[in-house]
Design a protein around this motif. Structure first.
Motif, PDB file in Angstrom:
ATOM      1  N   ALA A 130      -9.755  23.026 -35.365  1.00 28.46           N
ATOM      2  CA  ALA A 130      -9.816  23.096 -36.822  1.00 28.46           C
ATOM      3  C   ALA A 130     -10.243  21.777 -37.446  1.00 28.46           C
ATOM      4  CB  ALA A 130      -8.460  23.527 -37.380  1.00 28.46           C
ATOM      5  N   ARG A 148     -13.867  21.803 -38.462  1.00 28.36           N
ATOM      6  CA  ARG A 148     -14.141  22.615 -39.646  1.00 28.36           C
ATOM      7  C   ARG A 148     -13.696  21.911 -40.915  1.00 28.36           C
ATOM      8  NH1 ARG A 148     -11.465  26.383 -36.549  1.00 28.36           N
ATOM      9  NH2 ARG A 148      -9.821  26.661 -38.121  1.00 28.36           N
ATOM     10  N   TYR A 149     -12.528  21.317 -40.857  1.00 31.59           N
ATOM     11  CA  TYR A 149     -11.995  20.651 -42.045  1.00 31.59           C
ATOM     12  C   TYR A 149     -12.850  19.440 -42.422  1.00 31.59           C
ATOM     13  CZ  TYR A 149      -7.675  23.385 -41.341  1.00 31.59           C
ATOM     14  OH  TYR A 149      -6.755  24.388 -41.197  1.00 31.59           O
ATOM     15  N   ASP A 204     -16.006  18.836 -41.640  1.00 31.15           N
ATOM     16  CA  ASP A 204     -17.316  19.289 -42.116  1.00 31.15           C
ATOM     17  C   ASP A 204     -17.220  19.812 -43.542  1.00 31.15           C
ATOM     18  OD1 ASP A 204     -18.531  18.629 -39.737  1.00 31.15           O
ATOM     19  OD2 ASP A 204     -18.526  20.668 -38.931  1.00 31.15           O
ATOM     20  N   PHE A 205     -16.152  20.547 -43.824  1.00 30.02           N
ATOM     21  CA  PHE A 205     -15.986  21.095 -45.173  1.00 30.02           C
ATOM     22  C   PHE A 205     -15.926  19.982 -46.208  1.00 30.02           C
ATOM     23  CE2 PHE A 205     -13.057  21.942 -48.672  1.00 30.02           C
ATOM     24  CZ  PHE A 205     -13.716  23.005 -49.290  1.00 30.02           C
ATOM     25  N   PHE A 206     -15.083  18.983 -45.990  1.00 33.80           N
ATOM     26  CA  PHE A 206     -14.917  17.939 -46.997  1.00 33.80           C
ATOM     27  C   PHE A 206     -16.141  17.028 -47.085  1.00 33.80           C
ATOM     28  CE2 PHE A 206     -10.403  19.118 -46.656  1.00 33.80           C
ATOM     29  CZ  PHE A 206     -10.149  19.313 -48.011  1.00 33.80           C
ATOM     30  N   GLU A 242     -11.605  27.066 -51.868  1.00 36.90           N
ATOM     31  CA  GLU A 242     -11.866  26.879 -50.441  1.00 36.90           C
ATOM     32  C   GLU A 242     -11.084  25.706 -49.863  1.00 36.90           C
ATOM     33  OE1 GLU A 242     -13.910  28.629 -48.112  1.00 36.90           O
ATOM     34  OE2 GLU A 242     -13.566  30.106 -49.698  1.00 36.90           O
ATOM     35  N   LYS A 256      -8.189  26.540 -47.553  1.00 37.48           N
ATOM     36  CA  LYS A 256      -8.450  26.951 -46.175  1.00 37.48           C
ATOM     37  C   LYS A 256      -8.677  25.756 -45.254  1.00 37.48           C
ATOM     38  CE  LYS A 256     -10.795  31.195 -47.695  1.00 37.48           C
ATOM     39  NZ  LYS A 256     -12.086  31.946 -47.676  1.00 37.48           N
ATOM     40  N   HIS A 257      -8.737  24.554 -45.831  1.00 43.50           N
ATOM     41  CA  HIS A 257      -9.136  23.387 -45.044  1.00 43.50           C
ATOM     42  C   HIS A 257      -8.168  22.207 -45.155  1.00 43.50           C
ATOM     43  CE1 HIS A 257     -12.832  25.764 -45.655  1.00 43.50           C
ATOM     44  NE2 HIS A 257     -13.100  25.382 -44.422  1.00 43.50           N
ATOM     45  N   HIS A 309      -4.228  21.304 -43.830  1.00 44.98           N
ATOM     46  CA  HIS A 309      -3.118  21.787 -43.006  1.00 44.98           C
ATOM     47  C   HIS A 309      -1.885  22.073 -43.853  1.00 44.98           C
ATOM     48  CE1 HIS A 309      -0.420  22.263 -39.604  1.00 44.98           C
ATOM     49  NE2 HIS A 309       0.381  21.372 -40.150  1.00 44.98           N
ATOM     50  N   GLN A 349      -2.216  25.376 -45.391  1.00 45.23           N
ATOM     51  CA  GLN A 349      -2.175  26.436 -44.401  1.00 45.23           C
ATOM     52  C   GLN A 349      -0.739  26.719 -43.947  1.00 45.23           C
ATOM     53  OE1 GLN A 349      -5.011  28.306 -42.764  1.00 45.23           O
ATOM     54  NE2 GLN A 349      -5.556  27.744 -44.851  1.00 45.23           N
ATOM     55  N   TYR A 386      -9.826  12.508 -45.208  1.00 43.27           N
ATOM     56  CA  TYR A 386     -11.181  12.990 -44.928  1.00 43.27           C
ATOM     57  C   TYR A 386     -12.217  12.213 -45.740  1.00 43.27           C
ATOM     58  CZ  TYR A 386      -9.142  16.959 -42.460  1.00 43.27           C
ATOM     59  OH  TYR A 386      -8.457  17.746 -41.563  1.00 43.27           O
TER      60      TYR A 386
END
Length: 231
Positions: free
Chosen positions: A24, A27-28, A30-32, A51, A54-55, A57, A60, A123
């Motif tokens: 994960a 993904r996190y 890359d998202f930020f 969104e 979803k990114h 922790h 989540q 991030y």
């Protein structure tokens, strides 16, 4: 030999498996990296901002906190856009921007607690700010490098103090394990801490027979998620 050398040597043998593409953390990150593009932020709609949930922790693992922060807007969209733009590139220095994003009415987001803001900043400012979640603080305590915070130090100053305390581990990680992914180095070391936690924490915290268990529900290690739990 440092307190973490043995764990680093063990991790070196399994790092390729741990840092798989489905981790994960990729993904996190890359998202930020995409989310905080200054040319994109002015066009964000509410679905784009949601969104975030979803990114992170903390969102989540704490569904109620995520719902309060991102279920329905707590501000108009322009406020969200303004706050993100300020955090990325406001005129103040980055520590002031972090503090303001966390608590200043003009730049903060309702129901984004310290855990969420800390993750976001790890991030966005990955070269300066180390992730400080419950697993990271567990690792810092395990290795005896948990910093002490002077009374009156701000949220951002505490993030920076924690980050500086991690420097010896980061340096030895690069020497022993080496960079093994496209993640920023601090985030790679955060994943090392996560691996150590998963490997050691359950064994080391198993109570002896006949002892009493006391449950702390929802507030995280050392109460680091109390803001989200309380609200």
């Amino acid at each position: 030999m440092s307190k973490w050398t043995s764990d680093l040597e063990s991790y070196r043998a399994v790092v390729s498996t741990h840092l798989k593409d489905d981790n994960a953390a990729f993904r996190y990150a890359d998202f930020f990296a995409k989310f905080f593009r200054v040319d994109a932020i002015p066009n964000y709609q509410w679905k784009d901002i949601q969104e975030i949930g979803k990114h992170l922790h903390c969102f989540q693992s704490m569904v109620l906190a995520r719902s309060k922060a991102l279920g329905n807007p707590n501000h108009d969209l322009d406020h969200y856009r303004k706050c993100f733009l300020y955090l990325v590139g406001g005129e103040d220095d980055y520590l002031t921007r972090i503090d303001n994003f966390q608590s200043h009415p003009q730049y903060s987001l309702r129901n984004f607690g310290k855990s969420a803001v800390g993750e976001i900043c790890a991030y966005l400012f990955s070269d300066k700010i180390f992730m400080r979640n419950s697993r990271d603080t567990w690792a810092a305590e395990r290795y005896g490098i948990m910093p002490s915070y002077e009374k009156g130090t701000s949220f951002a100053q505490r993030l920076l103090a924690f980050s500086k305390a991690m420097v010896p581990v980061v340096a030895e990680y690069e020497a022993v394990v080496g960079r093994r992914s496209k993640l920023p180095l601090n985030l790679e070391v955060d994943q090392f801490f996560s691996w150590v936690y998963e490997l050691r924490a359950t064994v080391e915290t198993t109570p002896p027979p006949g002892s009493r268990n006391i449950w702390a529900i929802g507030c995280g290690a050392n109460g680091d998620k109390w803001d989200e739990f309380r609200t």
